[in-house]
Scaffold this motif. Structure first.
Motif, PDB file in Angstrom:
ATOM      1  N   PRO A 194       0.793  -1.224   0.000  1.00 10.41           N
ATOM      2  CA  PRO A 194       0.000   0.000   0.000  1.00 10.41           C
ATOM      3  C   PRO A 194       0.831   1.282   0.000  1.00 10.41           C
ATOM      4  CG  PRO A 194      -0.235  -1.168   2.053  1.00 10.41           C
ATOM      5  CD  PRO A 194       0.567  -2.040   1.169  1.00 10.41           C
ATOM      6  N   MET A 196       3.899   2.902  -1.785  1.00  7.38           N
ATOM      7  CA  MET A 196       4.921   2.718  -2.806  1.00  7.38           C
ATOM      8  C   MET A 196       5.655   4.027  -3.030  1.00  7.38           C
ATOM      9  SD  MET A 196       4.588   1.767  -6.822  1.00  7.38           S
ATOM     10  CE  MET A 196       3.802   0.204  -6.698  1.00  7.38           C
ATOM     11  N   THR A 200      12.837   8.741  -8.962  1.00  8.30           N
ATOM     12  CA  THR A 200      13.543   9.014 -10.190  1.00  8.30           C
ATOM     13  C   THR A 200      14.949   9.434  -9.787  1.00  8.30           C
ATOM     14  OG1 THR A 200      12.846  11.293 -10.164  1.00  8.30           O
ATOM     15  CG2 THR A 200      11.465   9.778 -11.377  1.00  8.30           C
TER      16      THR A 200
ATOM     17  N   SER B 174       7.296  13.184  -1.365  1.00  6.99           N
ATOM     18  CA  SER B 174       7.621  12.774  -0.011  1.00  6.99           C
ATOM     19  C   SER B 174       8.477  13.799   0.710  1.00  6.99           C
ATOM     20  CB  SER B 174       8.310  11.415  -0.015  1.00  6.99           C
ATOM     21  OG  SER B 174       9.298  11.388  -0.976  1.00  6.99           O
ATOM     22  N   GLN B 192      -4.155   5.115 -12.746  1.00  2.00           N
ATOM     23  CA  GLN B 192      -3.447   5.925 -13.726  1.00  2.00           C
ATOM     24  C   GLN B 192      -2.949   7.183 -13.049  1.00  2.00           C
ATOM     25  OE1 GLN B 192      -2.859   5.820 -16.991  1.00  2.00           O
ATOM     26  NE2 GLN B 192      -4.061   4.123 -17.777  1.00  2.00           N
ATOM     27  N   PHE B 193      -1.737   7.517 -13.322  1.00  8.13           N
ATOM     28  CA  PHE B 193      -1.229   8.782 -12.836  1.00  8.13           C
ATOM     29  C   PHE B 193      -0.749   9.579 -14.029  1.00  8.13           C
ATOM     30  CE2 PHE B 193      -0.618   5.658  -9.565  1.00  8.13           C
ATOM     31  CZ  PHE B 193      -1.166   6.274  -8.470  1.00  8.13           C
ATOM     32  N   PRO B 194      -1.306  10.746 -14.209  1.00  7.58           N
ATOM     33  CA  PRO B 194      -0.840  11.545 -15.342  1.00  7.58           C
ATOM     34  C   PRO B 194       0.610  11.945 -15.146  1.00  7.58           C
ATOM     35  CG  PRO B 194      -2.327  12.802 -13.959  1.00  7.58           C
ATOM     36  CD  PRO B 194      -2.327  11.415 -13.431  1.00  7.58           C
ATOM     37  N   MET B 195       1.324  12.064 -16.242  1.00  8.51           N
ATOM     38  CA  MET B 195       2.754  12.327 -16.133  1.00  8.51           C
ATOM     39  C   MET B 195       3.063  13.705 -15.571  1.00  8.51           C
ATOM     40  SD  MET B 195       4.314   9.749 -16.701  1.00  8.51           S
ATOM     41  CE  MET B 195       6.022  10.240 -16.820  1.00  8.51           C
ATOM     42  N   PHE B 198       4.593  14.267 -12.273  1.00 12.03           N
ATOM     43  CA  PHE B 198       5.970  13.866 -11.995  1.00 12.03           C
ATOM     44  C   PHE B 198       6.986  14.871 -12.517  1.00 12.03           C
ATOM     45  CE2 PHE B 198       3.688   9.788 -12.218  1.00 12.03           C
ATOM     46  CZ  PHE B 198       3.871   9.430 -10.907  1.00 12.03           C
ATOM     47  N   HIS B 199       6.483  15.964 -13.034  1.00  9.75           N
ATOM     48  CA  HIS B 199       7.410  16.908 -13.612  1.00  9.75           C
ATOM     49  C   HIS B 199       8.001  17.875 -12.615  1.00  9.75           C
ATOM     50  CE1 HIS B 199       5.738  16.163 -17.878  1.00  9.75           C
ATOM     51  NE2 HIS B 199       6.607  15.256 -17.503  1.00  9.75           N
ATOM     52  N   ASP B 203      12.596  14.154  -6.858  1.00  7.59           N
ATOM     53  CA  ASP B 203      12.851  12.884  -7.529  1.00  7.59           C
ATOM     54  C   ASP B 203      12.306  11.713  -6.726  1.00  7.59           C
ATOM     55  OD1 ASP B 203      14.546  12.911  -5.462  1.00  7.59           O
ATOM     56  OD2 ASP B 203      16.375  12.642  -6.619  1.00  7.59           O
ATOM     57  N   GLU B 204      11.398  12.018  -5.822  1.00 15.20           N
ATOM     58  CA  GLU B 204      10.849  10.921  -5.052  1.00 15.20           C
ATOM     59  C   GLU B 204       9.371  11.157  -4.838  1.00 15.20           C
ATOM     60  OE1 GLU B 204      13.521   9.957  -1.876  1.00 15.20           O
ATOM     61  OE2 GLU B 204      12.045   8.584  -1.059  1.00 15.20           O
ATOM     62  N   PHE B 205       8.587  10.197  -5.151  1.00 18.36           N
ATOM     63  CA  PHE B 205       7.148  10.318  -4.982  1.00 18.36           C
ATOM     64  C   PHE B 205       6.669   9.103  -4.210  1.00 18.36           C
ATOM     65  CE2 PHE B 205       8.541  11.959  -9.017  1.00 18.36           C
ATOM     66  CZ  PHE B 205       8.096  13.266  -8.980  1.00 18.36           C
ATOM     67  N   GLU B 206       5.585   9.300  -3.537  1.00 18.19           N
ATOM     68  CA  GLU B 206       5.076   8.192  -2.754  1.00 18.19           C
ATOM     69  C   GLU B 206       3.636   7.953  -3.152  1.00 18.19           C
ATOM     70  OE1 GLU B 206       6.009   8.968   1.251  1.00 18.19           O
ATOM     71  OE2 GLU B 206       5.473   6.957   1.888  1.00 18.19           O
ATOM     72  N   ILE B 207       3.311   6.727  -3.314  1.00 20.67           N
ATOM     73  CA  ILE B 207       1.923   6.403  -3.603  1.00 20.67           C
ATOM     74  C   ILE B 207       1.400   5.620  -2.413  1.00 20.67           C
ATOM     75  CG2 ILE B 207       0.389   5.176  -5.158  1.00 20.67           C
ATOM     76  CD1 ILE B 207       2.429   5.610  -7.335  1.00 20.67           C
ATOM     77  N   ARG B 208       0.367   6.135  -1.810  1.00 19.38           N
ATOM     78  CA  ARG B 208      -0.138   5.477  -0.613  1.00 19.38           C
ATOM     79  C   ARG B 208      -1.510   4.910  -0.887  1.00 19.38           C
ATOM     80  NH1 ARG B 208       2.858   6.919   4.087  1.00 19.38           N
ATOM     81  NH2 ARG B 208       1.505   5.400   5.067  1.00 19.38           N
ATOM     82  N   HIS B 209      -1.694   3.728  -0.396  1.00 21.87           N
ATOM     83  CA  HIS B 209      -3.002   3.107  -0.543  1.00 21.87           C
ATOM     84  C   HIS B 209      -3.469   2.641   0.828  1.00 21.87           C
ATOM     85  CE1 HIS B 209      -6.229   1.201  -2.599  1.00 21.87           C
ATOM     86  NE2 HIS B 209      -5.880  -0.004  -2.266  1.00 21.87           N
ATOM     87  N   ASP B 210      -2.867   3.157   1.851  1.00 23.29           N
ATOM     88  CA  ASP B 210      -3.156   2.617   3.175  1.00 23.29           C
ATOM     89  C   ASP B 210      -3.541   3.709   4.153  1.00 23.29           C
ATOM     90  OD1 ASP B 210      -0.754   3.839   3.138  1.00 23.29           O
ATOM     91  OD2 ASP B 210       0.340   2.281   4.205  1.00 23.29           O
TER      92      ASP B 210
END
Lengths: 460, 685
Positions: A194, A196, A200, B174, B192-195, B198-199, B203-210
Motif C-alpha cells: 500500500p 509505494m 527518479t 515525499s 493511472q497517474f498523469p505524467m 511527476f514533472h 525525484d521521489e514520490f510516494e503512492i499510498r493506498h493505506d
C-alpha cells in the motif's frame, strides 16, 4: 560456490567514441588502471576467486595479469564473443551458460563503485529472490566536459523506479519514454504494497544477482537479448502476474513454452530444489508484510529486490563526463601510493596529493600538477602547469605548456608553450608549439566523429 | 478494519496566497463544525435524530468532535446545523460546551438552505466569520490525534494541506508532503497517474493506498473564498480535485499530515459506527474512553472492570448472566438472568429480559428487549420494543420506537422504521440537508406484503428495502445503511484494508451495448403497441423507430432483427404465453398485414431478406410448436419477403438438428414446392 561472477566487457563504449575509437573501453585508463580493474577489484575484495569475463578477441589479448595489476589470486576465465554490436548482454550470458552452475552475479566492466557488495547479495539471499540489483543516486557531473561547451546534453529520459515501504522490494520500473499516457499501476499491487515510493534520479549500476533458474529461462527464450532492456523489466512485471494455471496436458505445456515460455519461469520457480525452502516458508511464522493474512510474499514466486546506495561512489563510465568524474574520484578508491615508485620526479616540482603519477614517468623541474592523472611512461618537461586534467599513457608535454581541464589521450605530444583548456586531444596527436585551444576536440579523425565539434583556435 | 482505523491520519486543506504574515498567532483558533452530513447514509435513523446526535458508546457523536476540538486548543467553534438544528442546539445548550467556563465558545449558525459543504463554506465567507486558519470537521468525527503539530507545520508553511481517505490513492511528494494527486480506487483495476505530476523538481514520490481520511482539515481563510469563487464546489472532494487540477495556475497547494499514532475516524456509515464503537470500548481511542466521562454529564459515569466491561450506575444484572468482554451498559439498565452479552453497547434505562444473547449489538436508550431474544451485529434505536423470541440476524437496524415480534426472525440487513418508506417521496422537498441528496439515490420501496408476517403479530413499523443501486453519484455511492457487503475484489486475492470503505458497486450491469438493445426492443414494442391502440400510420411508426435507432445507436441490421422479433412475439405479449398454434396465427396475421409497410421499409436488399428470415428462424427455434409455413406465406403474399430470399434461405442447410427439423415441416415443404412451381410456371410463360 554460491555465486558465479560474470563480467560483461564486450561493450564498445558507443557513448564516448572520442575516447574509445582507439582504446577499448575495458582498457581505458582510470586513475592509471584499466577500467576493468575496478569491477575485478570489487569482486576480489569480497572474495571471488573466479570470474568469467565476456569480451572481444582484441581485448582478450591485452588482458594480461600484470596489466590488470591484480594480486593474481583471481582466476580469469575469458570468453570471447564476436560481433559485439549484434549481441546483447542476455545473448552473452546465454553464450556462457555451459559454465554457469549456480546463481550468477552479472556486472558490467564500466562500473566503479565502493558499494558493500554484500548488501545486494544479502537481499538476494534473504528473500530467495529471483533478482537483486544495485542502484545509486544519480550524481550530477560538475566538471566541465571538454569539447562540449554549449552543447546542452539532451535531457536523458528518466527511469521511474517503484519500491515498497522498506525501499528494497522492486515493484515497478519504467522509462519515462514509455509513460506518455501516464503512469499506470495495477490496483492489486497497491493492495499488496500500500505504500509505494516512486523514485527518479537513480542510476542503474548494471549489477545483477540472478537465480540459476532465470539463466535457464534465458536459455529457453532466445528472443530476449538484453538483460537491462528486456529481462529485468520482464521479471519485475512477472512478480505480480497471476501464477499461470498449470496447463492440463503436455501439448499445452509445449505450446505455451513455444509461445512465450512464460510458464517456464513459473515451473522453474517451483522447481525441485525449492522444495525445502518452500517447506521452510510454510512452517515459518515469518512474514514479509503485515496487515493481511496472506502468506509471505503473497505467494509470489518471482521476487525482485534492489539495493539503493544513498551515498558512496558509484559511476558507470559510459560517457566522457562520467569518465572525467571517475578519474577525479579514482585516487580515493585506489590504495596504491599516488606516485608510482618508478616515476622520476624532480625536486622542484609541485605534485598535489590528489594527483596520480604513473610508472616510469619523467616530470621535470618547475612543473605543477594538480588534481590530475598522468599515465605511465609520460614525459612532462619544465615549467608545465597541469590542472584538472587526464593524461593517458606515453604522453609528452613540452616546456611551458598550460593544460587545464583536458583529456590527453595516449602517445600525444603537446608542443612547447601550448595552451590547452577544456580540450580533448586524441591519441598520437601532435599539438603545434604555441597553439592555443579552448574547448575543442583535437582528435585525429574528426570526420569519423562527425558529431563532434571541429577545433577552434583560442583568440590571441 | 481495526487496522484501517488505527492508521489514522489527518491533514489540512487550505490555500496559499502571497505570503501574508500578520500576528495571527494571537488570534484565537477557530473551528468550523458541520453538524450535518448532507447525505443519508444513516437514513431512516436520521429521520428522527440528526447524525451528530446519534449515540456512540452512549455519548452523542458531536460531543466527541467538540472534545477533540477543545483539546486541540480551539477557542471558538461555529456549529453549522441544518437538519433538525433545534435538537442539536438543545443538546449543546445543556452540555458543558455552552457553560460560561468553557474554553471553547460555541456559536450556532442554522439555515435550512445548506445543501452541501460548499454552501456552508460560502456562508462562512459571506459572513466573514473567520480571521485566520481554521479547522474544518464534521460532527461525526471521533479523534484523539494531536493536530497541534500539524497546525504548527501549517503555519510555518502558510500553504495548504489536505487529507486523503482510505480508498483514495495519493501521490505525495515525499519531501514536502505535498499532495499531487488523489483518487478513489473503488472499482478501478488499474491506477493511472498523469505524467505532469511527476514533472516537479523532486525525484521521489510516494503512492499510498493505506491511509484513512479522518476528515479533519486545517484550512486557510482563503478556502472559504475559494468556495465562493467556485460555486460548483459542493463537497470536499470537488475542492481537492479543483485545487489539484488548477494547482499550477492558481498556486494553491494541499498538504498532508500522516499521523503515525493517535486515532481519527469519521463515522460515515454503519460499518464505521460498528468499528469506531468497538475501538472505543477496546480503548484504542485512549484517552477518550467510556469511563473518562469527559462530557461531564449527570449520570454518565461508569466503572471499568476486567475484559473491558463498563457499567453505569444503577445497573442490575440478573442471576447467571454473562458479560464476556467489551460491554458497555448505561445507567439504570436492568438485564435479566442467563443472558450472554459480548462486544455490545447498551444505553440507559433499557430493560432486557432473560436468556438474551447480544453480540456486537448497539442498543440505544429506553429499549425493551423481552426474553429469549438474540441480536447480532445490529443497531437498535431509542424506544424500540423487541418482543420475546425475536432473532435479529446481522446488520439489522430497528429505527426509533419500532416494535418487533414476538417470535420472528429478521433476515440479514432488515431495516425497520415507523416511517413509511414512501413518505419521503412526497415530503422530499421539506427534507433539506440530510435528505436532500438522496431521493433518487436510494430508491426505497414499501414492501406491500403484510408487515405482521415479517415483524410479528404485534409489530409496528415498515420494512425498508433498498432497491437497485443504479444511480451512483460521483462521490457518494448509493449504499445501504450498512454499506455494501464486502465482496473481496475479484482481481486481488485479499485485502483487509478495503474493508470499511468498500463501496464497490455490488451489481455490475451488463455491458451497456446489450442493455441498449434491450431497451430498444422494449421501446419498439411500446411504439408498435401505441400504434395499434391509437391507430398511428405506418409512416409515423417508421419515423419513431428511426429516431429510436439513433437514440440507442442501433445498426440497421439489428433494427430489423429486433422488429421481426417484436412482431412475432406480439401475440404472446397480447394474450399470454399459452396460445395454440392456430390462435397464434390468427392473431399474428392481421398484425403482419398492418405492419407490412414498416417491414418493407427495412427489408429491401437481398441481404435484408436473409437477415429477416434468419430472425424468423431464430424466433421459431424458440417457439417450435407455433412454427408453420403460414408466417412465411403471408409475408410472401404481403411482399415483405421475396421468393428468391426464401428459396435461398431454404437451400441453406440448417446448422443444427433443430433447424434442419424446422425445414422439414410439412407445410413449409408444400409452400416451397408451390414457390418452385410458380417459378417454373412464370419461366415457362
Amino acid at each position: 560456490m554460491e555465486l558465479q561472477a560474470v563480467l560483461m566487457a564486450a561493450g564498445g563504449g558507443s557513448r564516448m567514441m572520442e575516447l574509445t575509437y582507439n582504446t577499448h573501453k575495458p582498457l581505458l585508463p582510470v586513475g592509471n588502471k584499466p577500467l576493468i580493474w575496478y569491477p575485478l577489484n570489487l569482486l576480489e575484495r569480497v572474495g571471488f576467486e573466479e570470474v568469467i569475463i565476456i569480451t572481444t578477441k582484441d581485448v582478450q589479448k591485452m588482458l594480461t595479469p600484470d596489466r590488470l595489476k591484480l594480486d593474481g589470486k583471481m582466476k580469469l576465465d575469458v570468453v570471447c564473443i564476436q560481433l559485439e554490436g549484434e549481441m546483447g548482454t542476455a545473448d552473452a550470458l546465454r553464450h556462457v551458460q555451459q559454465k554457469i552452475k549456480t546463481d550468477v552475479l552479472v556486472l558490467s566492466c564500466d562500473l566503479i563503485t565502493d558499494v558493500a557488495l554484500h548488501e545486494v547479495v544479502d537481499l538476494f539471499r534473504a528473500h530467495n529472490a529471483s533478482m537483486a540489483m544495485l542502484m545509486s543516486k544519480l550524481h550530477e557531473f560538475t566538471e566541465t566536459v571538454p569539447g562540449q561547451k554549449g552543447k546542452k546534453k539532451a535531457g536523458e529520459q528518466r527511469d521511474f523506479v517503484g519500491v515498497d515501504a522498506t525501499g528494497q522490494r522492486l515493484l515497478f520500473m519504467a522509462n519515462e519514454a514509455d509513460l506518455e499516457d501516464g503512469l499506470t499501476i495495477r490496483k492489486s499491487i497497491m493492495c499488496k504494497h500500500p505504500s509505494m515510493r516512486i523514485r527518479t534520479g537513480l542510476l542503474d549500476a548494471h549489477l545483477y544477482c540472478l537465480k540459476r533458474c532465470v539463466v535457464d529461462f534465458l536459455v529457453e527464450n532466445k528472443n530476449i537479448s538484453s538483460i537491462r532492456g528486456e529481462l529485468i523489466p520482464y521479471l519485475v512485471r512477472k512478480q505480480f502476474s497471476k501464477s499461470v494455471n498449470l496447463p492440463n496436458n503436455k501439448d499445452e505445456v509445449e505450446m505455451s513454452q513455444k509461445m512465450e515460455g512464460q510458464t517456464n519461469l513459473e515451473i522453474l520457480g517451483s522447481c525441485k530444489d525449492e522444495e525445502l525452502l518452500r517447506l521452510t516458508q510454510e512452517r515459518s511464522c515469518w512474514n514479509d508484510h503485515h496487515g493481511d493474512m496472506s502468506e509471505a510474499y503473497h505467494g509470489g514466486k518471482v521476487r525482485c529486490y534492489v539495493h539503493i546506495m544513498e551515498d558512496g561512489v558509484c559511476y558507470r563510465v559510459n560517457t566522457l563526463a562520467a569518465y572525467i568524474e571517475a578519474n577525479r574520484m579514482a585516487p580515493k578508491l585506489i590504495e596504491d601510493p599516488p606516485i608510482h615508485p618508478s616515476a622520476v620526479i624532480s625536486e622542484c616540482t609541485q605534485v598535489g596529493a590528489d594527483s596520480i603519477i604513473g610508472a616510469s614517468c619523467q616530470i621535470s623541474d618547475k612543473t605543477s600538477i594538480k588534481r590530475s592523472t598522468v599515465g605511465a611512461s609520460s614525459t612532462v618537461r619544465e615549467k608545465v602547469k597541469i590542472t584538472n586534467s587526464i593524461l593517458m599513457n606515453g604522453v609528452t608535454v613540452e616546456e611551458g605548456c598550460n593544460i587545464q581541464g583536458s583529456v590527453i589521450c595516449s602517445n600525444a605530444v603537446i608542443g612547447r608553450n601550448a595552451d590547452i583548456k577544456y580540450c580533448l586531444v586524441g591519441s598520437s596527436q601532435r599539438i603545434e608549439p604555441d597553439a592555443r585551444h579552448l574547448d575543442s576536440n583535437l582528435s585525429i579523425n574528426d570526420s569519423a566523429l562527425g558529431s563532434l565539434k571541429m577545433s577552434r583556435d583560442w583568440p590571441a | 478494519m481495526n487496522m484501517a482505523a488505527k492508521t489514522a491520519k489527518q491533514g489540512r486543506p487550505g490555500a496559499r496566497r502571497a505570503a501574508v504574515d500578520q500576528d495571527e498567532e494571537e488570534q484565537p483558533l477557530q473551528a468550523v463544525l458541520v453538524a450535518d452530513s448532507f447525505n443519508r447514509r444513516f437514513f431512516p435513523v436520521t429521520k428522527d435524530q440528526p447524525r451528530a446526535l446519534l449515540p456512540l458508546a452512549n455519548v452523542a457523536m458531536i460531543d466527541y468532535t467538540l472534545e477533540f476540538l477543545t483539546s486541540t486548543g480551539v477557542q471558538e467553534t461555529f456549529v453549522f446545523c441544518c437538519w433538525m438544528s433545534d435538537k442539536i442546539k438543545d443538546h449543546l445548550a445543556k452540555s458543558k460546551w455552552c457553560r460560561s467556563n468553557s474554553s471553547n465558545t460555541v456559536h450556532f449558525i442554522t439555515s435550512d438552505t445548506y445543501r452541501s459543504l460548499g454552501d456552508v463554506l460560502r456562508d462562512v465567507d459571506a459572513k466573514a466569520l473567520l480571521r485566520s486558519d481554521f479547522i474544518l470537521v464534521y460532527g461525526d468525527v471521533v479523534s484523539s490525534i494531536d493536530v497541534t503539530q500539524a497546525l504548527q507545520e501549517h503555519r510555518l508553511r502558510r500553504k495548504l494541506e489536505k487529507n486523503i481517505s482510505d480508498n483514495i490513492v495519493v501521490a505525495v511528494d515525499s519531501k514536502s508532503k505535498r499532495i499531487l494527486h488523489y483518487q478513489k480506487t473503488q472499482g478501478l483495476k488499474k491506477l493511472q497517474f498523469p505524467m505532469n505530476i511527476f514533472h516537479s523538481t523532486s525525484d521521489e514520490f510516494e503512492i499510498r493506498h493505506d491511509l484513512l481520511d479522518c476528515h479533519i482539515s486545517i484550512c486557510s481563510p482563503q478556502v472559504a473564498e475559494l468556495f465562493t469563487d467556485n460555486f460548483d464546489y459542493q463537497t470536499r472532494n470537488d475542492f481537492v480535485r479543483g485545487i489539484l487540477v488548477n494547482e499550477e495556475i492558481l498556486g494553491n497547494q494541499i498538504h498532508l499530515h500522516v499521523a503515525k499514532d493517535g486515532y481519527g475516524a469519521r463515522v460515515s456509515n454503519l460499518f464505521m459506527y460498528d468499528a469506531v464503537s468497538s475501538d472505543m470500548i477496546r480503548r484504542w481511542i485512549y484517552p477518550i474512553t467510556p469511563e473518562s466521562n469527559f462530557v461531564d454529564e449527570e449520570g454518565k459515569s461508569c466503572t471499568h472492570s476486567r475484559h473491558n466491561v463498563y457499567r453505569g450506575t444503577g445497573v442490575s444484572l440478573g442471576h447467571g448472566s454473562q458479560m464476556e468482554e467489551n460491554v458497555l451498559i448505561g445507567q439504570d439498565t436492568s438485564i435479566g438472568a442467563k443472558g450472554h452479552i459480548s462486544n455490545s453497547v447498551i444505553g440507559a434505562n433499557c430493560i432486557i429480559g432473560d436468556n438474551v444473547i447480544l453480540d456486537r449489538a448497539y442498543i440505544w436508550n429506553n429499549v425493551h428487549i423481552a426474553d429469549n431474544v438474540a441480536i447480532r451485529q445490529s443497531v437498535v434505536c431509542d424506544g424500540v420494543e423487541v418482543k420475546t423470541g425475536v432473532i435479529l440476524k446481522e446488520q439489522c437496524v430497528l429505527a426509533f420506537n419500532a416494535v418487533v415480534g414476538p417470535d420472528v426472525t429478521l433476515p440479514e440487513g432488515t431495516v425497520v422504521s415507523l416511517h413509511h418508506p414512501d413518505e419521503e417521496e412526497e415530503e422530499q422537498d421539506e427534507f433539506l440537508s440530510d435528505h436532500a441528496e438522496a431521493g433518487h439515490n436510494k430508491a426505497t420501496k414499501k414492501d406491500k406484503a403484510n408487515n405482521s408476517k415479517e415483524l410479528g403479530t404485534e409489530g409496528q413499523g415498515y420494512i425498508w428495502k433498498s432497491s437497485s443501486l443504479d444511480h451512483t453519484k460521483e462521490d457518494e455511492l448509493a449504499q445501504s445503511l450498512w454499506g455494501l457487503v464486502l465482496n473481496p475484489d475479484p482481481e486481488s486475492d485479499s485485502e483487509s484494508e478495503a474493508s470499511e470503505g468498500s463501496d464497490q458497486p455490488g451489481s455490475r450491469t451488463i455491458s451497456p451495448e446489450l442493455d441498449d438493445i434491450k431497451v430498444f426492443q422494449t421501446e419498439v414494442q411500446g411504439t408498435l403497441q401505441r400504434g395499434l391502440e391509437e391507430n398511428i400510420g405506418c409512416d409515423n411508426l417508421v419515423l419513431e423507430i428511426n429516431s429510436l435507432k439513433y437514440a440507442y445507436n442501433i445498426t440497421l441490421k439489428e433494427v430489423m432483427q429486433i422488429l421481426t422479433r417484436v412482431v412475432l412475439e406480439y401475440p404472446f405479449f397480447q394474450e399470454g404465453a399459452d396460445l395454440s398454434t392456430s390462435q397464434y396465427n390468427t392473431l399474428l396475421l392481421p398484425l403482419l398485414k398492418g405492419w407490412a409497410p414498416v417491414f418493407k421499409n427495412y427489408v429491401k436488399r437481398a441481404q435484408d431478406h436473409l437477415n429477416c428470415l434468419a430472425s424468423i428462424e431464430e424466433f421459431f427455434l424458440e417457439h417450435e410448436a407455433h412454427w408453420g409455413a403460414l408466417v412465411l406465406m403471408s409475408a410472401y403474399n404481403l411482399d415483405i419477403l421475396e421468393e428468391d430470399g426464401i428459396m435461398r434461405w431454404f437451400s441453406q442447410e440448417g446448422t443444427t438438428d433443430k433447424s434442419k427439423l424446422l425445414r422439414k415441416n410439412q407445410g413449409l415443404l408444400k409452400f416451397i414446392q408451390w414457390l418452385e412451381e410458380a417459378e417454373e410456371y412464370s419461366e415457362g410463360d
